[in-house]
Design a protein around this motif. Structure first.
Motif, short mmCIF file in Angstrom:
data_model
loop_
_atom_site.label_atom_id
_atom_site.label_comp_id
_atom_site.label_asym_id
_atom_site.label_seq_id
_atom_site.Cartn_x
_atom_site.Cartn_y
_atom_site.Cartn_z
N ASP A 40 -0.66 5.80 8.86
CA ASP A 40 -0.97 5.18 7.58
C ASP A 40 -2.08 5.90 6.85
OD1 ASP A 40 0.99 3.44 8.14
OD2 ASP A 40 -0.30 1.76 8.66
N ALA A 41 -3.03 6.43 7.63
CA ALA A 41 -4.10 7.18 7.00
C ALA A 41 -3.53 8.39 6.29
CB ALA A 41 -5.13 7.62 8.03
N HIS B 19 0.83 -1.21 0.00
CA HIS B 19 0.00 0.00 0.00
C HIS B 19 0.86 1.25 0.00
CE1 HIS B 19 -3.46 -2.54 1.81
NE2 HIS B 19 -3.30 -2.72 0.53
N PHE C 261 -2.26 7.49 2.85
CA PHE C 261 -3.35 7.26 1.91
C PHE C 261 -4.11 8.53 1.60
CE2 PHE C 261 -2.67 2.98 3.39
CZ PHE C 261 -2.38 2.45 2.18
N GLY C 262 -4.18 9.42 2.60
CA GLY C 262 -4.78 10.72 2.34
C GLY C 262 -4.02 11.43 1.24
N LEU D 211 -2.19 10.01 -1.10
CA LEU D 211 -2.44 9.27 -2.34
C LEU D 211 -3.75 9.73 -2.97
CD1 LEU D 211 -1.99 6.09 -3.72
CD2 LEU D 211 -4.08 5.92 -2.52
N PHE D 212 -4.73 9.86 -2.11
CA PHE D 212 -6.06 10.26 -2.49
C PHE D 212 -6.07 11.64 -3.14
CE2 PHE D 212 -10.50 9.91 -1.21
CZ PHE D 212 -10.60 8.56 -1.43
#
Lengths: 280, 293
Positions: free
Chosen positions: B266-267, B225, B270-271, B273-274
């Protein structure tokens, strides 16, 4: 063996097939538009937590809990779907995978969701006929959809999105519709399973769960509604049959996924196959 | 304090860059998202662990041997899974789904062979040296990890930019058909790419295993990820972007833990990435044209 003891022994598996069937249908909707989204487990998680919290924290009836479990993920799907569905192919798959991880981490860190321990003692309100009724209604809905103008639009988008748009199909709206309806079904399945399994933890809705849902649809095939249901039934029963393998049990799922992609790209359910053979 | 975090960020970022480099290389040359890269990463770590603990090999042999095994695993996946799909000209989602299956298989096998718990390298495997610079501490392990990652990355980039093979690989990335017509052995270079990418992934696995001193069957998933986030940040298929994306991700994680909270580390990635996908799906270094994935 009489009926009652048979039911006691197998009701878990049978309800599991029903709930997994709903989940497989939820991803079937987006797959039949040619979109690979990996957010269905996250929507299921949102629905499961929302429904469980309504039942645990309020005295509202079960139907309200299920309504919340359906509408909250659908709302989330509208909000993220509008920007995300502009992406295509692998970008969409990765963005939805990222969304799933964010949801899991948020569930893991919020106070109201019980953190890593999750929720315990959710009232067991789901009866077998709730699951069966929901499954039948969903199947009818999806079949009706497939036969409608909307269903043909799905197929057109899957075959060639640019051509579909040139034919005057509102591709953006239709893709969003498939995504949101899928999220609602996944959320409802989550709400039903939360009130059956009694406990919830964020780990149930991570990447593995998303892949499981995808595996069901791919194994069954997306040629028609029976495909995902078949895939769900097989992948629910299989782990029970493979109990003896213990740690290697998941290997069967992985192997199935690889084998299906390599040797059976259309999945198990391919109505055209028989027809073709008969005419030959 | 601040310098310490910077050192940690560089060390972590260099390993992320190494991992992301292999991932992006496969996408750039083969045009395939290989989601088994995390599984290969994990098996690289386990093979070196097995060599060290079962056969008491020194680390300087176990490291290249682990890379070699990971490379062979990547080659195997290319031959068994990706090649039939290439020959069939399958839909681009098919390799993704099949490599997810391969990952599940690899994770399950690792769980069966080594158990689901965290495993450690034996103590005293690596000299426990520490350097101090005012407030900043640097372990020999951290330095070695950073140097090795940077070295491997540099060799890879040099290979791509300066050798005939790199030239051929870049030609294939541009157009497969034309390269084949010009007599480039496309299929052999696909195998080669899969092998090299997997070896880099395996090296990253060993280095992460050493730096956290914990190896588990599930370490590949979170790394995958992160690798995806790094690669998307930099631009899919872009080598320079993957390296910088890796460093950026390492830095943002270290500083997110320091200044925000470790729960949301980790959030945070991904934030990023988003937001990146929404703002610039082609990534920081991607070309204007978005590949139809």
């Amino acid at each position: 063996m009489d009926w009652v003891s048979w039911w006691n022994a197998y009701s878990d598996i049978i309800l599991g097939i029903g709930i997994n069937g709903l989940l497989a249908l939820s991803i079937y909707l987006t797959l039949s538009c040619g979109l690979l989204t990996l957010a269905n487990a996250a929507f299921m998680g949102i629905g499961a937590y929302a429904g469980a919290l309504v039942s645990m924290q309020t005295s509202w009836p079960f139907s309200v809990a299920l309504f919340v479990a359906t509408s909250l993920p659908a709302t989330a799907a509208i909000l993220i779907g509008i920007p995300l569905l502009r992406l295509t192919g692998v970008y969409l798959a990765m963005a939805t995978l990222g969304f799933g991880e964010v949801v899991r981490i948020i569930l893991l860190n919020m106070d109201i969701t019980g953190g890593a321990l999750g929720l315990n003692g959710i009232p067991p309100l789901t009866q077998w006929w709730h699951v069966l009724g929901t499954l039948i209604l969903t199947v009818l809905l999806v079949v009706a959809l497939k036969k409608s103008k909307m269903g043909r639009a799905f197929e057109a988008i899957r075959e060639d999105e640019t051509a579909a748009r040139l034919m005057g199909i509102h591709t953006d709206r239709i893709k969003l519709f498939a995504f949101v309806l899928g999220a609602a079904i996944a959320g409802l399945a989550g709400g039903l399973s939360a009130h059956y399994t009694f406990t919830l933890s964020p780990g149930n809705f991570g990447f593995e769960a998303a892949v499981d849902i995808l595996t069901m649809a791919v194994l069954g095939g997306i040629g028609g509604v029976p495909g995902p249901l078949m895939g769900a039934a097989i992948l629910t029963i299989l782990p029970e049959l493979l109990r003896g393998l213990q740690d290697y049990r998941m290997a069967a799922n992985g192997l199935i996924l690889v084998m299906v992609v390599l040797f059976l790209p259309g999945g198990l359910w391919q109505p055209g196959r028989f027809r073709k053979r008969m005419s030959c | 304090m601040w310098e310490q975090q910077l050192v940690n960020a560089i060390s972590l970022g260099s390993v992320y860059a190494l991992f992301a480099l292999g991932f992006t290389l496969v996408f750039g040359v083969l045009g395939v998202i290989n989601l088994s890269h995390g599984g290969i990463f994990m098996w690289g770590a386990y093979t070196s662990l097995a060599l060290v603990t079962w056969f008491s090999m020194p680390l300087w042999i176990a490291f290249p041997a682990g890379m070699l095994c990971a490379g062979c695993l990547g080659l195997l996946i290319d031959i068994l899974i990706l090649k039939p799909l290439r020959n069939r000209q399958a839909n681009h989602l098919m390799p993704m789904i099949a490599t997810i299956g391969a990952t599940i298989l690899m994770t399950s096998l690792a769980q069966g062979v080594f158990g689901a718990d965290n495993q450690r390298y034996p103590a005293n495997l690596f000299p426990d040296l520490e350097f101090q610079w005012g407030e900043t501490r640097l372990t020999l392990l951290q330095i070695s990890i950073t140097v090795l990652s940077l070295l491997l990355t540099a060799v890879m980039v040099w290979m791509l930019k300066r050798t005939r093979m790199g030239l051929a690989l870049r030609a294939i990335a541009e157009s497969r058909q034309t390269s084949a017509l010009l007599g480039i052995p496309v299929e052999r270079l696909f195998h080669m790419t899969s092998f090299m990418a997997a070896a880099l992934g395996g090296a990253a696995g060993i280095l992460i295993g050493l730096s956290f001193n914990a190896i588990s069957p599930f370490m590949g998933q979170s790394m995958l990820h992160k690798g995806i986030a790094a690669v998307i940040l930099g631009g899919l298929g872009d080598v320079r972007g993957a390296v910088l994306g890796g460093f950026f991700l390492g830095a943002s994680e270290v500083f997110a833990v320091t200044f925000l909270s470790s729960d949301y580390r980790d959030a945070f990635s991904f934030g990023l990435l988003f937001l990146m996908l929404l703002w610039r799906p082609q990534g920081l270094f991607g070309t204007g044209k978005l590949r139809e994935g």
